[in-house]
Design a protein around this motif. Structure first.
Motif, PDB file in Angstrom:
ATOM      1  N   ASN A 100       1.423   7.280  -0.538  1.00  0.00           N
ATOM      2  CA  ASN A 100       1.923   8.496  -1.202  1.00  0.00           C
ATOM      3  C   ASN A 100       0.761   9.359  -1.655  1.00  0.00           C
ATOM      4  O   ASN A 100       0.744  10.571  -1.449  1.00  0.00           O
ATOM      5  N   TYR A 113       0.814  -1.215   0.000  1.00  0.00           N
ATOM      6  CA  TYR A 113       0.000   0.000   0.000  1.00  0.00           C
ATOM      7  C   TYR A 113       0.853   1.273   0.000  1.00  0.00           C
ATOM      8  O   TYR A 113       0.336   2.354   0.241  1.00  0.00           O
ATOM      9  N   ARG A 165       2.299   2.951  -2.360  1.00  0.00           N
ATOM     10  CA  ARG A 165       1.963   3.957  -3.368  1.00  0.00           C
ATOM     11  C   ARG A 165       0.658   4.666  -2.989  1.00  0.00           C
ATOM     12  O   ARG A 165       0.520   5.876  -3.157  1.00  0.00           O
ATOM     13  N   ASP A 166      -0.298   3.906  -2.462  1.00  0.00           N
ATOM     14  CA  ASP A 166      -1.557   4.514  -2.022  1.00  0.00           C
ATOM     15  C   ASP A 166      -1.286   5.521  -0.910  1.00  0.00           C
ATOM     16  O   ASP A 166      -1.926   6.570  -0.823  1.00  0.00           O
TER      17      ASP A 166
END
Lengths: 404, 380
Positions: free
Chosen positions: B265, B260, B262-263
């Protein structure tokens, strides 16, 4: 990785035949406060629609409802035929991209990374950015003009640059529809125009765009349609030339306005004045040139029925009077022709029937014209003489005093 | 792809640092053992499965009833047997537990700081540590008999019981999760959990549980010393079984956080913007919260409250590798492991052993002041 049909078709063909955005009878309340109600709005491919209206009119609420960020209390929002309520965030993000007014981002990400976040709806959990994603990001950064500072931190760029970064991020989403909330609010005049040109091009490419916008002139200049929102309802909807008139601006913004024509672009140009609450009168204006034009504009904006004359054809004051409303009567003579008896009589008649006659400037050098002025004023019951550089408030006060 | 390469490069380097810190730490103590010998001892202890036999009684590191695993050791360096026992039985379990706990706390701290978009956030912010403390202290004050004989179908009478130490950890773990869930439930309305509400709910629950802990301490009498030791954080007397449990629990949770990253970010953009680029915000928040709570609970269950690791280490790494969680999360976690091993080594190598929480706070607080004075924290 952008295999989604809706986005692959961003070039403008919508196979489903459904409009990219269709809002029906939208109502949204925040607690007891009704933000918008009964809003209908369909956006066709290839059009740029401006949402205008005073602060608190519900522009941002309508935009947020279009992305499904807020649930409508009533009505539906359909994107490409599907109701937002039935779409996942990811599906919505492949159909509409928004450019917010500001971003909450305070961590020092590189500008490029922020733009890359626009590719999120196309990436699987374990995917890296592919060539297609990189191309979309590069193209978006070039279009929004942010390449120059692609490697700077988002916390270091100026407010205007930030807004263009957000635009680039939305472009990287490659959606058929783009929603913009005050896209030019913090931009300098050069970048504001560049941004609107870009959005115009996007619409011309066949995509749909909706922009909430405060600058009415900008809206009139670039948008195909203007939707006027006030008090949470649609007050007017149509092409700029039809929608933007003094009446509509007064209704929506609670301000007096004169809607002229921008000399450079030929599109409606709105000038707003503070509300004067003057009692409407028949006012005849005697004078020529930009100063008389200014007087005509201010009187018309205050709601007075204005007539004008005698002026040469094509005089600035005549142009202003022509924009002042359908009822404005103007007596003109051909340029350089001098004032003959017939137009003089017509002007004297207008002056005589007016509640008050305003003479703009009293010390002109043109003898013949000055004579004419005097003879027109003689016909009037009440005459107010104002200087060339008369202040708008003084002008309205003088008219009010004379007719009290 | 550049990001993945950076993440791999940094993680490999920091994993190497962690390994070096572990080996050096294992040599430090009343009996000094050179790192080379430590390495040989560890290599000698490494085993590879050589075969499986069914129907036997079950033995070896991975004991399953009815399954016999055969192992062989590929290395046989000559080593001192006393040194071997010191390293393998005394020091290594403690060091590895420190590494795992530091790893968990730094990972959870990184996630919480990003999640709350708040530089003061740390793993305890959603009440996990307070909940763990109440659980552990309650068990210490009222040691419950957790042994009982159950009569189960098929198996007949089975003695089920846990030792005192396991009881404390179990209560801490459960207490941590109850507190975190309570904070989440308080802050959630109509399926939405605003982070500001969550933050305040966390503060409220922590304050309340702090009062409970104070009250329990007053009632503690004889066991007060043990309570204080637990509350200050401790790694002494760590057993291989504790290392084993933590090593089983932490990696899968960390993998979820990493998946998770990237989420996370995108969540830094703010919730509405995150939704705008296609993140299911509420679901992502629930997953991040639950996973962080679990990984923190796993960290504090055996080691007690160890402050500052989850606060300082993410800040330090953010300054070095930047705010991208795909790089930040693994590097912060590995650094957290190395940091706590080093801190615990300092804690136990003095003339009198200190609780490790004292060392991390003593190092962490001045470093935090340094960050504040350099205004780095504001920029986060």
């Amino acid at each position: 990785m952008s295999g989604d049909a809706a986005s692959a078709d961003a070039a403008g063909r919508f196979p489903s035949g459904d409009p990219p955005v269709a809002v029906r009878d939208l109502a949204v309340s925040f607690g007891d406060l009704e933000a918008v109600s009964g809003v209908d709005l369909t956006v066709e491919p290839g059009t740029l629609v401006a949402l205008v209206g005073p602060n608190g009119a519900g522009k941002t609420t309508v935009l947020r409802a279009m992305t499904g960020a807020i649930e409508p209390d009533d009505g539906t929002v359909r994107l490409d035929g599907d109701a937002t309520s039935g779409l996942s965030a990811r599906e919505v993000a492949r159909r509409v991209a928004s450019v917010p007014q500001e971003t909450g981002l305070s961590f020092d990400f590189r500008v490029r990374h922020v733009v890359e976040m626009g590719r999120t709806p196309y990436l699987g959990r374990f995917d890296g950015h592919g060539a297609e994603d990189a191309a979309a990001v590069d193209e978006a950064m070039a279009a929004a003009g942010v390449e120059r500072f692609a490697d700077r931190s988002i916390t270091e760029v100026s407010g205007g640059e930030r807004q263009r970064v957000l635009l680039a991020r939305a472009l990287a989403q490659e959606t058929p529809t783009l929603l913009l909330d005050e896209p030019t609010a913090s931009l300098d005049v050069n970048h504001a125009v560049a941004t609107m040109e870009l959005v115009r091009d996007i619409a011309d490419d066949g995509r749909a765009a909706v922009a909430a916008i405060h600058d009415l002139d900008m809206a009139a200049r670039y948008c195909d349609r203007i939707v006027v929102l006030a008090g949470g309802r649609v007050r007017a909807d149509g092409p700029p030339a039809d929608v933007l008139d003094a009446e509509a601006v007064r209704d929506a913004f609670d301000a007096e306005a004169f809607v002229g024509r921008n000399l450079a672009t030929g599109t409606p140009a709105v000038t707003a004045f503070p509300r004067s609450d003057a009692d409407p009168r028949r006012v005849h204006v005697v004078g020529t040139g930009p100063d008389a034009a200014r007087v005509v504009a201010r009187l018309a904006a205050a709601g007075h029925a204005v007539s004008l004359g005698v002026v040469p054809e094509g005089d600035a004051a005549a142009v202003a009077a022509a924009n002042a409303g359908a009822g404005a009567r103007v007596v003109t003579v051909p340029p350089f022709a001098g004032v003959t008896d017939e137009p003089l009589a017509a002007a004297r008649e207008l002056a005589a029937s007016a509640d008050v006659t305003v003479v703009v400037g009293g010390n002109g050098t043109d003898r013949d014209r000055t004579d004419a002025r005097g003879r027109i004023a003689d016909a009037a019951e009440r005459v107010v003489t104002v200087p060339d550089d008369v202040d708008g408030e003084d002008l309205l006060a003088a008219v009010a005093d004379a007719t009290a | 792809m550049r990001v993945r390469r950076r993440a791999t490069a940094w993680s490999t380097a920091l994993a190497a640092v962690l390994a070096v810190v572990v080996v050096v730490s294992a040599g430090i103590g009343p009996v000094q053992i050179p790192p080379a010998e430590v390495t040989k001892i560890v290599l000698n202890a490494a085993v590879v499965p050589a075969g499986v036999e069914f129907g036997a009684t079950g033995a070896g590191p991975l004991a399953l009833p009815g399954v016999e695993f055969a192992y062989r050791s590929p290395f046989a360096f000559p080593v001192d047997d006393v040194h071997r026992r010191i390293v393998l039985l005394v020091r290594l379990p403690r060091i590895l537990l420190a590494a795992l706990v530091g790893f968990s706390l730094a990972a959870a701290g990184t996630v919480m700081q990003g999640f709350f978009r708040n530089p003061m956030a740390d793993p305890s912010i959603i009440g996990v540590s307070s909940g763990a403390a109440v659980g552990a202290v309650a068990f210490i004050v009222f040691p419950t008999a957790l042994s009982t004989t159950l009569t189960l179908p098929l198996l007949g009478a089975v003695d089920v019981g846990v030792s005192y130490g396991t009881g404390v950890s179990l209560f801490a773990f459960v207490g941590a999760l109850i507190a975190a869930f309570g904070v989440y439930a308080i802050a959630t309305r109509h399926g939405r959990t605003p982070v500001a509400t969550l933050l305040l709910a966390g503060v409220a629950v922590q304050t309340f549980l702090g009062a409970v802990i104070s009250y329990l301490q007053l009632q503690a009498g004889e066991s007060l010393r043990r309570i204080v030791a637990w509350l200050m954080g401790h790694l002494s007397g760590a057993a291989w079984s504790e290392v084993g449990v933590t090593a089983l629990v932490v990696p899968p949770l960390f993998a979820v956080l990493l998946a998770y990253s990237r989420d996370l970010n995108v969540l830094l953009l703010g919730e509405e913007e995150a939704r705008g680029v296609g993140i299911d915000v509420e679901r992502t928040k629930r997953i991040l919260l639950a996973t962080s709570a679990l990984i923190t609970a796993a960290g504090v269950a055996f080691a007690g409250i160890i402050g500052f690791v989850g606060l300082i280490v993410p800040h330090m790494l953010r300054l070095v590798v930047g705010p991208d969680h795909r790089v930040l999360l693994p590097t912060a976690a590995l650094s957290g492991g190395a940091f706590l091993v080093a801190a615990d080594t300092a804690a136990r190598s003095g003339s009198a052993e200190l609780p490790v929480g004292v060392v991390t706070a003593a190092v962490g607080a001045p470093f935090f002041v340094y960050l504040l004075m350099n205004r780095e924290v504001y920029e986060l």
